[in-house]
Motif scaffolding. Sequence first.
Motif, PDB file in Angstrom:
ATOM      1  N   ALA A   1    -107.714 103.042  20.613  1.00 56.41           N
ATOM      2  CA  ALA A   1    -106.429 103.287  19.949  1.00 56.41           C
ATOM      3  C   ALA A   1    -105.342 102.389  20.523  1.00 56.41           C
ATOM      4  CB  ALA A   1    -106.017 104.756  20.109  1.00 56.41           C
ATOM      5  N   ASP A   2    -104.361 102.141  19.683  1.00 46.84           N
ATOM      6  CA  ASP A   2    -103.162 101.401  20.070  1.00 46.84           C
ATOM      7  C   ASP A   2    -102.007 102.383  19.965  1.00 46.84           C
ATOM      8  OD1 ASP A   2    -102.156  98.983  20.906  1.00 46.84           O
ATOM      9  OD2 ASP A   2    -101.795  98.207  18.892  1.00 46.84           O
ATOM     10  N   LEU A   3    -101.443 102.812  21.099  1.00 49.96           N
ATOM     11  CA  LEU A   3    -100.356 103.781  21.050  1.00 49.96           C
ATOM     12  C   LEU A   3     -99.127 103.165  20.386  1.00 49.96           C
ATOM     13  CD1 LEU A   3    -100.412 105.633  24.498  1.00 49.96           C
ATOM     14  CD2 LEU A   3    -101.753 106.072  22.449  1.00 49.96           C
TER      15      LEU A   3
ATOM     16  N   TYR B   1     -95.809 101.538  19.813  1.00 50.87           N
ATOM     17  CA  TYR B   1     -95.054 100.778  20.799  1.00 50.87           C
ATOM     18  C   TYR B   1     -93.619 101.263  20.952  1.00 50.87           C
ATOM     19  CZ  TYR B   1     -98.959  97.529  20.861  1.00 50.87           C
ATOM     20  OH  TYR B   1    -100.207  96.967  21.002  1.00 50.87           O
ATOM     21  N   GLY B   2     -93.158 102.094  20.035  1.00 51.82           N
ATOM     22  CA  GLY B   2     -91.810 102.640  20.181  1.00 51.82           C
ATOM     23  C   GLY B   2     -91.723 103.695  21.271  1.00 51.82           C
ATOM     24  N   ILE B   3     -92.901 104.182  21.727  1.00 49.30           N
ATOM     25  CA  ILE B   3     -92.918 105.222  22.759  1.00 49.30           C
ATOM     26  C   ILE B   3     -92.994 104.556  24.122  1.00 49.30           C
ATOM     27  CG2 ILE B   3     -94.136 107.217  23.673  1.00 49.30           C
ATOM     28  CD1 ILE B   3     -95.185 107.792  20.933  1.00 49.30           C
ATOM     29  N   GLN B   4     -91.904 104.584  24.858  1.00 52.20           N
ATOM     30  CA  GLN B   4     -91.871 103.948  26.174  1.00 52.20           C
ATOM     31  C   GLN B   4     -91.509 104.924  27.288  1.00 52.20           C
ATOM     32  OE1 GLN B   4     -88.825 101.043  25.377  1.00 52.20           O
ATOM     33  NE2 GLN B   4     -90.317  99.446  24.918  1.00 52.20           N
ATOM     34  N   HIS B   5     -91.060 106.111  26.915  1.00 47.80           N
ATOM     35  CA  HIS B   5     -90.497 107.008  27.919  1.00 47.80           C
ATOM     36  C   HIS B   5     -91.450 108.154  28.236  1.00 47.80           C
ATOM     37  CE1 HIS B   5     -86.831 104.742  27.586  1.00 47.80           C
ATOM     38  NE2 HIS B   5     -86.828 104.935  26.287  1.00 47.80           N
TER      39      HIS B   5
ATOM     40  N   LEU C   1     -97.256 113.368  23.570  1.00 47.92           N
ATOM     41  CA  LEU C   1     -98.361 112.845  22.773  1.00 47.92           C
ATOM     42  C   LEU C   1     -99.689 112.978  23.502  1.00 47.92           C
ATOM     43  CD1 LEU C   1     -99.573 111.210  20.396  1.00 47.92           C
ATOM     44  CD2 LEU C   1     -98.960 109.131  21.656  1.00 47.92           C
ATOM     45  N   LEU C   2     -99.753 112.482  24.736  1.00 51.04           N
ATOM     46  CA  LEU C   2    -101.027 112.417  25.437  1.00 51.04           C
ATOM     47  C   LEU C   2    -101.466 113.754  26.014  1.00 51.04           C
ATOM     48  CD1 LEU C   2    -100.618 108.941  27.164  1.00 51.04           C
ATOM     49  CD2 LEU C   2    -102.063 109.521  25.223  1.00 51.04           C
ATOM     50  N   SER C   3    -100.519 114.611  26.358  1.00 52.12           N
ATOM     51  CA  SER C   3    -100.900 115.937  26.855  1.00 52.12           C
ATOM     52  C   SER C   3    -101.642 116.719  25.783  1.00 52.12           C
ATOM     53  CB  SER C   3     -99.660 116.718  27.310  1.00 52.12           C
ATOM     54  OG  SER C   3     -99.066 116.096  28.426  1.00 52.12           O
TER      55      SER C   3
ATOM     56  N   SER D   1    -104.160 100.987  24.432  1.00 55.52           N
ATOM     57  CA  SER D   1    -103.090 100.138  24.957  1.00 55.52           C
ATOM     58  C   SER D   1    -101.759 100.827  24.721  1.00 55.52           C
ATOM     59  CB  SER D   1    -103.109  98.775  24.272  1.00 55.52           C
ATOM     60  OG  SER D   1    -102.885  98.909  22.880  1.00 55.52           O
ATOM     61  N   TRP D   2    -100.756 100.457  25.536  1.00 54.90           N
ATOM     62  CA  TRP D   2     -99.420 101.026  25.378  1.00 54.90           C
ATOM     63  C   TRP D   2     -98.389 100.040  25.901  1.00 54.90           C
ATOM     64  CZ3 TRP D   2    -102.055 101.487  29.817  1.00 54.90           C
ATOM     65  CH2 TRP D   2    -101.336 101.493  31.018  1.00 54.90           C
TER      66      TRP D   2
END
Length: 331
Positions: A245-247, A249-253, A260-262, A281-282
């Motif tokens: 997956a490609d997370l 890219y607007g999620i940086q914080h 999302l990942l929890s 990737s992130w």
Amino acid sequence: MPTLLIQIAPQRSTQYSELASLLAPIEIQLSPLGKQITFIEPVELGGQTYHKCQIDTEPDENLLQELGRLAMSSASFTYYDQIGDQQGPFLRPLDTQYPTFFPKDLITTRRYQGKTNELFTQFMCNIARYSSDFANKPWTDLRLFDPLAGGGTTMFVGMVYGAETAGVEQNKKSAQTTSVFIKQYMKQQNIRCILKEERLKKINAYRWIYSFGRDQSIRCFLGKGEIDQSVQLISGFKKPHMIVADLPYGIQHKGALNDLLSKALPIWNNLLLPGGTLVYSWDSTRFTREKMVDLVKNVSPFQVLEGVPYENMGHRVDRVIKNRDVIVAKA
């Protein structure tokens, strides 16, 4: 010992050239070729960049096909310092063609906003296989799942390689346009395709199941729904060997990524076969690798693969995404 020269894949822009130069040796080292390499170094010949590799034995057909699948490399050659009294260097091209189950342009034809570089997507898929317990299995025996499918590039890589694929996408428009693209592409290529559309009323979701070829043996599942609906959306798709997956890219914080990942990581871990791999990737510009590794370990039983070369995949993308990194983890 044979010496090979493996050319870095030519890129359309300087930024992608740097990406390929950085990631090519990592992909080579993790590939089946890596186990045979006794020495590797970058070299310049005729204005082209190569990796010069000494290996134990002459490459067989399977190894040559693996060389052909390398995303960040292109042509491969046997290298000779001299032949007889003639001083080299001399290069003999190697036949690195590999079987494909759809035209290779399935991966590159579709253009859409936010599409990741296709070679980077192929790189992640290759790394997922090489790092799993199923690295010796052919792609035709593998299943690949993208839980953030977007425009479908990861699924298309798996389809070209011959894997059974599945994807889940939350955005309705993205899921619908991806489904339409698959149908239209197969029609243009005169590839037999049977489509089954299903509305999953109990979870208010939708999915498309494609079967391809004369015997309908290759299948692709695409679901429109939420991450926590993944099990229902790809019901009938056996547990995957790889999740790639490609997370966004607007999620940086940390807060957004934690949310999302929890939620996602425990679900993805339960979906994967034991010994399977998760690769994603992130944008690590403000969310470092150290934070990401801690997050994965805190919310899931995944085993993050650390050390060289797994910790060396960070790279620059553009002026917005100053740093992108890749996590490889095993179930």
